[in-house]
Design a protein around this motif. Structure first.
Motif, PDB file in Angstrom:
ATOM      1  N   LEU A   1       0.811  -1.217   0.000  1.00 32.51           N
ATOM      2  CA  LEU A   1       0.000   0.000   0.000  1.00 32.51           C
ATOM      3  C   LEU A   1       0.844   1.266   0.000  1.00 32.51           C
ATOM      4  O   LEU A   1       0.479   2.260  -0.620  1.00 32.51           O
ATOM      5  N   GLU A   2       1.991   1.234   0.675  1.00 30.09           N
ATOM      6  CA  GLU A   2       2.847   2.419   0.744  1.00 30.09           C
ATOM      7  C   GLU A   2       3.412   2.779  -0.630  1.00 30.09           C
ATOM      8  O   GLU A   2       3.751   3.929  -0.879  1.00 30.09           O
ATOM      9  N   ARG A   3       3.510   1.837  -1.528  1.00 30.96           N
ATOM     10  CA  ARG A   3       3.951   2.085  -2.905  1.00 30.96           C
ATOM     11  C   ARG A   3       2.752   2.417  -3.799  1.00 30.96           C
ATOM     12  O   ARG A   3       2.831   3.280  -4.665  1.00 30.96           O
ATOM     13  N   SER A   4       1.632   1.738  -3.578  1.00 26.76           N
ATOM     14  CA  SER A   4       0.473   1.876  -4.461  1.00 26.76           C
ATOM     15  C   SER A   4      -0.296   3.177  -4.254  1.00 26.76           C
ATOM     16  O   SER A   4      -0.771   3.775  -5.224  1.00 26.76           O
TER      17      SER A   4
ATOM     18  N   ARG B   1      -7.927   4.440   5.261  1.00 25.76           N
ATOM     19  CA  ARG B   1      -7.456   3.058   5.341  1.00 25.76           C
ATOM     20  C   ARG B   1      -8.336   2.309   6.320  1.00 25.76           C
ATOM     21  O   ARG B   1      -8.848   2.877   7.278  1.00 25.76           O
ATOM     22  N   VAL B   2      -8.469   1.014   6.073  1.00 32.57           N
ATOM     23  CA  VAL B   2      -9.166   0.121   6.988  1.00 32.57           C
ATOM     24  C   VAL B   2      -8.118  -0.864   7.479  1.00 32.57           C
ATOM     25  O   VAL B   2      -7.540  -1.611   6.680  1.00 32.57           O
TER      26      VAL B   2
ATOM     27  N   LEU C   1      -6.123  -2.277   3.662  1.00 31.77           N
ATOM     28  CA  LEU C   1      -7.071  -1.786   2.678  1.00 31.77           C
ATOM     29  C   LEU C   1      -7.059  -0.258   2.663  1.00 31.77           C
ATOM     30  O   LEU C   1      -7.141   0.376   3.707  1.00 31.77           O
ATOM     31  N   ALA C   2      -6.934   0.306   1.468  1.00 36.98           N
ATOM     32  CA  ALA C   2      -6.992   1.769   1.313  1.00 36.98           C
ATOM     33  C   ALA C   2      -8.047   2.098   0.269  1.00 36.98           C
ATOM     34  O   ALA C   2      -8.193   1.387  -0.730  1.00 36.98           O
TER      35      ALA C   2
ATOM     36  N   LEU D   1     -11.828   3.453  -5.551  1.00 36.11           N
ATOM     37  CA  LEU D   1     -11.055   2.247  -5.795  1.00 36.11           C
ATOM     38  C   LEU D   1     -10.529   1.745  -4.460  1.00 36.11           C
ATOM     39  O   LEU D   1      -9.921   2.502  -3.706  1.00 36.11           O
ATOM     40  N   GLY D   2     -10.777   0.471  -4.180  1.00 35.13           N
ATOM     41  CA  GLY D   2     -10.233  -0.154  -2.986  1.00 35.13           C
ATOM     42  C   GLY D   2      -8.965  -0.902  -3.348  1.00 35.13           C
ATOM     43  O   GLY D   2      -8.955  -1.703  -4.282  1.00 35.13           O
ATOM     44  N   LEU D   3      -7.886  -0.625  -2.639  1.00 34.67           N
ATOM     45  CA  LEU D   3      -6.606  -1.308  -2.848  1.00 34.67           C
ATOM     46  C   LEU D   3      -6.373  -2.247  -1.671  1.00 34.67           C
ATOM     47  O   LEU D   3      -6.286  -1.785  -0.531  1.00 34.67           O
ATOM     48  N   TRP D   4      -6.300  -3.531  -1.957  1.00 28.59           N
ATOM     49  CA  TRP D   4      -6.151  -4.550  -0.922  1.00 28.59           C
ATOM     50  C   TRP D   4      -4.720  -5.064  -0.903  1.00 28.59           C
ATOM     51  O   TRP D   4      -4.275  -5.680  -1.867  1.00 28.59           O
TER      52      TRP D   4
END
Length: 154
Positions: A15-18, A32-33, A37-38, A49-52
């Protein structure tokens, strides 16, 4: 009943890159969850958009998974190659078209112009817009060829 797409989700390794990658595309980080998840706004208060974060990012690519197309105007699509490169994002080959400019896919009364690229985890992304196709031209060609064809049939 259905008025649009509210959310889509993609797997990412980090997530820190995405998060910064999607911010470079103009998406806005919302929250963030937990730590995996962000949520990024595509259009504020309308679609996100959810990033998992997951170790299962190696799923083989197929258009039915790990793919999102973002709507853009034709004017912006024409500038997309330079826009992406200015953000250190390389457009990629798709459907046999080199990423030198957007290309068109037309069938019947449908026509779309687009350019493809990947996120850091290989998720397939594209910028796309719908084109008028009153003459029902078909085929695949670069956008500049399409515009010449349309001008020639007017």
């Amino acid at each position: 009943m259905i008025e649009g797409l509210y959310e889509a989700h993609l797997p990412v390794r980090d997530l820190e890159r995405s998060i910064p990658f999607y911010e470079r595309l103009g998406l806005e980080f919302d929250h963030r969850v937990e730590d995996r998840l962000a949520f990024m706004w595509i259009e504020k208060d309308k679609s996100w958009l959810g990033l998992w974060e997951s170790e299962k990012v190696e799923l083989d690519y197929h258009p039915s998974i790990r793919h999102i197309a973002f709507y853009v105007s034709l004017e912006n699509l024409k500038k997309s190659v330079q826009w992406l490169k200015a953000r250190s994002i390389e457009p990629r080959e798709a459907f046999g078209f080199e990423p030198t400019e957007p290309f068109v896919m037309a069938v019947g009364h449908h026509a779309h112009a687009k350019i493809h690229f990947n996120d850091p985890d290989g998720n397939s992304l594209e910028l796309i817009c719908k084109l008028a196709n009153p003459e029902k031209h078909s085929g695949r060609m670069y956008l500049s060829e399409w515009e010449r064809k349309i001008e020639g049939s007017s």
